[in-house]
Design a protein around this motif. Structure first.
Motif, PDB file in Angstrom:
ATOM      1  N   PHE A  86       0.827  -1.212   0.000  1.00 41.68           N
ATOM      2  CA  PHE A  86       0.000   0.000   0.000  1.00 41.68           C
ATOM      3  C   PHE A  86       0.863   1.265   0.000  1.00 41.68           C
ATOM      4  O   PHE A  86       0.657   2.166  -0.813  1.00 41.68           O
ATOM      5  CB  PHE A  86      -0.929  -0.012   1.225  1.00 41.68           C
ATOM      6  CG  PHE A  86      -1.889   1.145   1.245  1.00 41.68           C
ATOM      7  CD1 PHE A  86      -3.094   1.076   0.555  1.00 41.68           C
ATOM      8  CD2 PHE A  86      -1.596   2.305   1.939  1.00 41.68           C
ATOM      9  CE1 PHE A  86      -3.979   2.142   0.558  1.00 41.68           C
ATOM     10  CE2 PHE A  86      -2.469   3.379   1.944  1.00 41.68           C
ATOM     11  CZ  PHE A  86      -3.660   3.299   1.252  1.00 41.68           C
ATOM     12  N   ALA A 126       2.485   1.780  -3.253  1.00 42.02           N
ATOM     13  CA  ALA A 126       1.538   2.226  -4.284  1.00 42.02           C
ATOM     14  C   ALA A 126       1.230   3.713  -4.154  1.00 42.02           C
ATOM     15  O   ALA A 126       1.155   4.425  -5.161  1.00 42.02           O
ATOM     16  CB  ALA A 126       0.249   1.405  -4.207  1.00 42.02           C
ATOM     17  N   VAL A 127       1.040   4.189  -2.924  1.00 44.45           N
ATOM     18  CA  VAL A 127       0.685   5.604  -2.754  1.00 44.45           C
ATOM     19  C   VAL A 127       1.938   6.484  -2.685  1.00 44.45           C
ATOM     20  O   VAL A 127       1.840   7.705  -2.741  1.00 44.45           O
ATOM     21  CB  VAL A 127      -0.218   5.855  -1.515  1.00 44.45           C
ATOM     22  CG1 VAL A 127      -1.489   5.023  -1.621  1.00 44.45           C
ATOM     23  CG2 VAL A 127       0.504   5.588  -0.215  1.00 44.45           C
ATOM     24  N   GLY A 128       3.116   5.843  -2.559  1.00 42.09           N
ATOM     25  CA  GLY A 128       4.359   6.599  -2.568  1.00 42.09           C
ATOM     26  C   GLY A 128       4.651   7.318  -1.258  1.00 42.09           C
ATOM     27  O   GLY A 128       5.137   8.449  -1.262  1.00 42.09           O
ATOM     28  N   ASP A 129       4.358   6.642  -0.141  1.00 37.55           N
ATOM     29  CA  ASP A 129       4.629   7.241   1.169  1.00 37.55           C
ATOM     30  C   ASP A 129       5.856   6.567   1.787  1.00 37.55           C
ATOM     31  O   ASP A 129       5.785   5.416   2.216  1.00 37.55           O
ATOM     32  CB  ASP A 129       3.409   7.079   2.078  1.00 37.55           C
ATOM     33  CG  ASP A 129       3.541   7.871   3.372  1.00 37.55           C
ATOM     34  OD1 ASP A 129       4.680   8.179   3.768  1.00 37.55           O
ATOM     35  OD2 ASP A 129       2.509   8.168   3.998  1.00 37.55           O
ATOM     36  N   PRO A 130       6.992   7.279   1.826  1.00 34.39           N
ATOM     37  CA  PRO A 130       8.236   6.635   2.284  1.00 34.39           C
ATOM     38  C   PRO A 130       8.439   6.663   3.807  1.00 34.39           C
ATOM     39  O   PRO A 130       9.520   6.307   4.288  1.00 34.39           O
ATOM     40  CB  PRO A 130       9.308   7.488   1.599  1.00 34.39           C
ATOM     41  CG  PRO A 130       8.706   8.863   1.550  1.00 34.39           C
ATOM     42  CD  PRO A 130       7.206   8.668   1.407  1.00 34.39           C
ATOM     43  N   ASN A 131       7.431   7.069   4.578  1.00 30.15           N
ATOM     44  CA  ASN A 131       7.597   7.201   6.027  1.00 30.15           C
ATOM     45  C   ASN A 131       8.118   5.892   6.639  1.00 30.15           C
ATOM     46  O   ASN A 131       7.478   4.848   6.503  1.00 30.15           O
ATOM     47  CB  ASN A 131       6.246   7.571   6.651  1.00 30.15           C
ATOM     48  CG  ASN A 131       6.387   8.093   8.070  1.00 30.15           C
ATOM     49  OD1 ASN A 131       7.274   7.654   8.810  1.00 30.15           O
ATOM     50  ND2 ASN A 131       5.545   9.028   8.440  1.00 30.15           N
ATOM     51  N   ILE A 140       8.093   4.789   9.532  1.00 26.34           N
ATOM     52  CA  ILE A 140       7.202   4.214  10.554  1.00 26.34           C
ATOM     53  C   ILE A 140       6.428   3.026   9.981  1.00 26.34           C
ATOM     54  O   ILE A 140       6.171   2.037  10.677  1.00 26.34           O
ATOM     55  CB  ILE A 140       6.225   5.304  11.069  1.00 26.34           C
ATOM     56  CG1 ILE A 140       6.992   6.381  11.856  1.00 26.34           C
ATOM     57  CG2 ILE A 140       5.109   4.711  11.917  1.00 26.34           C
ATOM     58  CD1 ILE A 140       6.168   7.587  12.262  1.00 26.34           C
ATOM     59  N   TYR A 141       6.107   3.119   8.665  1.00 27.70           N
ATOM     60  CA  TYR A 141       5.304   2.065   8.042  1.00 27.70           C
ATOM     61  C   TYR A 141       6.136   0.847   7.642  1.00 27.70           C
ATOM     62  O   TYR A 141       5.611  -0.132   7.127  1.00 27.70           O
ATOM     63  CB  TYR A 141       4.546   2.620   6.836  1.00 27.70           C
ATOM     64  CG  TYR A 141       3.748   3.870   7.147  1.00 27.70           C
ATOM     65  CD1 TYR A 141       3.005   3.956   8.327  1.00 27.70           C
ATOM     66  CD2 TYR A 141       3.745   4.962   6.284  1.00 27.70           C
ATOM     67  CE1 TYR A 141       2.286   5.105   8.633  1.00 27.70           C
ATOM     68  CE2 TYR A 141       3.022   6.110   6.592  1.00 27.70           C
ATOM     69  CZ  TYR A 141       2.302   6.177   7.756  1.00 27.70           C
ATOM     70  OH  TYR A 141       1.598   7.311   8.054  1.00 27.70           O
ATOM     71  N   PRO A 167      -2.865   5.855   8.082  1.00 27.48           N
ATOM     72  CA  PRO A 167      -4.313   6.068   8.209  1.00 27.48           C
ATOM     73  C   PRO A 167      -5.080   5.674   6.949  1.00 27.48           C
ATOM     74  O   PRO A 167      -6.144   5.045   7.030  1.00 27.48           O
ATOM     75  CB  PRO A 167      -4.425   7.574   8.482  1.00 27.48           C
ATOM     76  CG  PRO A 167      -3.110   7.960   9.079  1.00 27.48           C
ATOM     77  CD  PRO A 167      -2.093   7.051   8.471  1.00 27.48           C
ATOM     78  N   ALA A 168      -4.530   6.004   5.778  1.00 30.25           N
ATOM     79  CA  ALA A 168      -5.261   5.746   4.528  1.00 30.25           C
ATOM     80  C   ALA A 168      -5.407   4.250   4.234  1.00 30.25           C
ATOM     81  O   ALA A 168      -6.210   3.870   3.380  1.00 30.25           O
ATOM     82  CB  ALA A 168      -4.571   6.450   3.355  1.00 30.25           C
TER      83      ALA A 168
END
Lengths: 135, 134
Positions: A26, A29-34, A36-37, A44-45
């Motif tokens: 996920f 796919a959304v391109g969130d490099p944080n 923490i994930y 959240p998303a």
């Protein structure tokens, strides 16, 4: 036009186990490099996967409601995060048609969803507005 | 980010993202929403959409990232809502942003107005509201 009597129908979205792999797919796919994930956190998303999608799929498969998916668009979304989801936990998903109305050539379906943890406590609640454009 | 550093009127730093066909397809896989209006141009045209559109929830994921980048602790985000006001298509560039509209020191909670616009300045996410709990 959808019949108002369909309001109140409920749907069981089953149990979703939040997996590290699904979270990674996920965020890629959304391109969130944080980072923490990558360490057990859940964005959240990602609620669309465990709080929205399974129950919504059950609604979309309901032949009695028979939504015209080719002409359906997502009009609004609201999420309430009661607490963050955690990788590894099993969340139960359910949904309910909260309202059906019509405006011009549009059918409007308000669909409430929630994800509950093993203790039955809510993790996330969602309200989706689906708009069906009648040709 | 600390509660003390936030005030009514504080601007949330914008997050800009280009949307590609490949990303929409990847989101369809990751989210499980494989409606052909997001994947098949011919189908999308046949139902009057003029070509594939991004999932509204992909735009919402950008907006959520804009907030969690700013909040630093994603767990602080306690509510998020918006209206999908305009179609987003491959090639569009989305800019998300927001502003703090209320701060409750007793509950250590803030409320923000949030939005997203495309490269033409058209609002694609409207009526956006976010809450964060510190």
């Amino acid at each position: 036009m959808l019949e108002a009597r369909l309001t109140g129908r409920t749907y069981d979205g089953g149990t979703h186990i939040v997996s590290a792999q699904a979270v990674r797919t996920f965020v890629d796919a959304v391109g969130d490099p944080n980072p923490i994930y990558r360490a057990g956190g859940v964005p959240p998303a990602f609620a669309c996967v465990y709080c929205l999608r399974p129950a919504t799929q059950a609604l979309f498969s309901d032949r009695e409601v028979n939504l015209d998916l080719a002409h359906l668009v997502h009009g609004e979304q609201r999420y309430t995060f009661h607490r963050p989801a955690r990788v590894g936990e099993a969340l139960r998903n359910r949904g309910r048609i909260a309202d059906i109305s019509a405006k011009r050539n549009l059918d409007l379906v308000t669909f409430e969803t929630e994800a509950l943890d093993a203790q039955g406590a809510p993790v996330c609640s969602g309200v989706s507005l689906f708009i069906i454009r009648n040709p | 980010m600390t509660f003390d550093r936030v005030d009514v009127g504080t601007e949330i730093p914008p997050l800009m993202r280009a949307v590609s066909r490949e990303q929409i397809a990847a989101y369809a896989e990751a989210s499980g929403d494989k409606n052909p209006i997001h994947l098949d141009d011919g189908f999308a045209r046949s139902v009057g959409l003029g070509g594939v559109i991004a999932h509204g929830l992909l735009d919402l994921a950008f907006l959520a990232q804009c907030l969690t980048d700013w909040l630093e602790e994603p767990a602080r985000l306690s509510a998020l809502s918006c209206r999908f006001a305009a179609m987003v298509r491959p090639g569009d560039t989305i800019t998300c942003g927001g502003r703090v509209t209320a701060k409750d020191p007793s509950l250590k909670r803030i409320t923000c107005s949030v939005w997203a616009t495309n490269q033409r300045g058209e609002r694609v996410l409207t009526h956006g509201l976010a809450e964060a709990q510190f």
